[in-house]
Design an enzyme around this catalytic site. Structure first.
Site, PDB file in Angstrom:
ATOM      1  N   HIS A  61     -20.564 -12.861  24.344  1.00 41.09           N
ATOM      2  CA  HIS A  61     -19.381 -13.182  23.555  1.00 41.09           C
ATOM      3  C   HIS A  61     -18.396 -12.016  23.516  1.00 41.09           C
ATOM      4  CE1 HIS A  61     -22.476 -15.758  21.242  1.00 41.09           C
ATOM      5  NE2 HIS A  61     -21.984 -16.451  22.244  1.00 41.09           N
ATOM      6  N   LYS A  70     -18.337  -3.807  17.406  1.00 41.70           N
ATOM      7  CA  LYS A  70     -19.562  -4.256  16.734  1.00 41.70           C
ATOM      8  C   LYS A  70     -20.570  -3.120  16.635  1.00 41.70           C
ATOM      9  CE  LYS A  70     -18.789  -8.861  18.555  1.00 41.70           C
ATOM     10  NZ  LYS A  70     -19.148  -9.832  19.571  1.00 41.70           N
ATOM     11  N   TYR A 130     -25.072  -7.224  12.391  1.00 43.52           N
ATOM     12  CA  TYR A 130     -24.001  -6.449  12.995  1.00 43.52           C
ATOM     13  C   TYR A 130     -22.754  -6.483  12.127  1.00 43.52           C
ATOM     14  CZ  TYR A 130     -22.652 -10.919  15.248  1.00 43.52           C
ATOM     15  OH  TYR A 130     -22.299 -12.216  15.507  1.00 43.52           O
ATOM     16  N   ASP A 169     -22.591 -21.555  24.692  1.00 42.21           N
ATOM     17  CA  ASP A 169     -22.810 -20.456  25.637  1.00 42.21           C
ATOM     18  C   ASP A 169     -23.073 -20.967  27.041  1.00 42.21           C
ATOM     19  OD1 ASP A 169     -22.451 -18.780  23.501  1.00 42.21           O
ATOM     20  OD2 ASP A 169     -24.518 -18.061  23.422  1.00 42.21           O
TER      21      ASP A 169
END
Length: 191
Positions: A61, A70, A130, A169
């Site tokens: 992603h 992140k 995250y 995905d």
């Protein structure tokens, strides 16, 4: 806190100091002054957590709009985390690196904006936390296929017959067809 360079420019491994005795241990895992002094972001706006079973593969992603840096950590379990440099003006464009993250290690991975990110769960289950530098914006999210032959990511799938992937995905783009992040000032993406 120890900060380690990786094979990808601007991607860092962070290992907070752990202090313990017979009662257990304590660790300061985030401090704005420590991060700012190291040239890392000291402002995060959103925390995300996922729980997954063995063989779940999430990613790759990235965000075109409202790109996110992140700060990733496995709270429990074992994941193999991947960063792919998608910054068109980077010398590392199209290169990837994989990192083992274990819950008991208290180790973080810093992935700046302009990188695709994904992971596969290698333990029975894993909790992943995250922090992001910008808010999630669904319309800006994109995905590159985890098995894109151009990238050639060597996912450690021993003992995993077929990774479990979301429908979204599975429809990810190949790198050659992907919309890429706008050219970024590489000096700004470090911080």
């Amino acid at each position: 806190m120890q900060i380690f360079d990786t094979s990808l420019r601007d991607v860092k491994r962070l290992r907070p100091q752990k202090n313990g005795d017979e009662r257990g241990w304590f660790s300061e895992v985030f401090n704005t002054r420590t991060f700012a002094a190291a040239g890392l972001p000291d402002r995060f706006v959103q925390d995300n957590q996922s729980f997954s079973q063995r063989g779940v593969l999430r990613g790759l992603h990235y965000q075109l709009l409202q790109p996110q840096g992140k700060l990733i950590r496995a709270i429990s379990g074992h994941i193999w985390d991947v960063a792919v440099d998608l910054r068109p003006n980077s010398a590392d464009f199209g290169k990837w690196a994989g990192f083992d993250l274990h819950g008991e290690d208290i180790e973080f991975l810093w992935i700046p904006q302009g990188f695709a990110h994904g992971f596969v769960v290698l333990s029975e289950t894993a909790n992943v936390l995250y922090k992001t530098t910008d808010f999630y914006y669904p319309a800006g999210e994109r995905c590159v296929r985890w098995n894109d032959p151009t990238l050639g990511i060597a996912w450690p799938l021993e003992g995993i017959e077929e990774p479990l992937i979301s429908a979204k995905d599975a429809k990810g783009s190949f790198l050659q067809d992907a919309e890429l992040p706008a050219s970024l000032d590489l000096h700004q993406t470090i911080a």
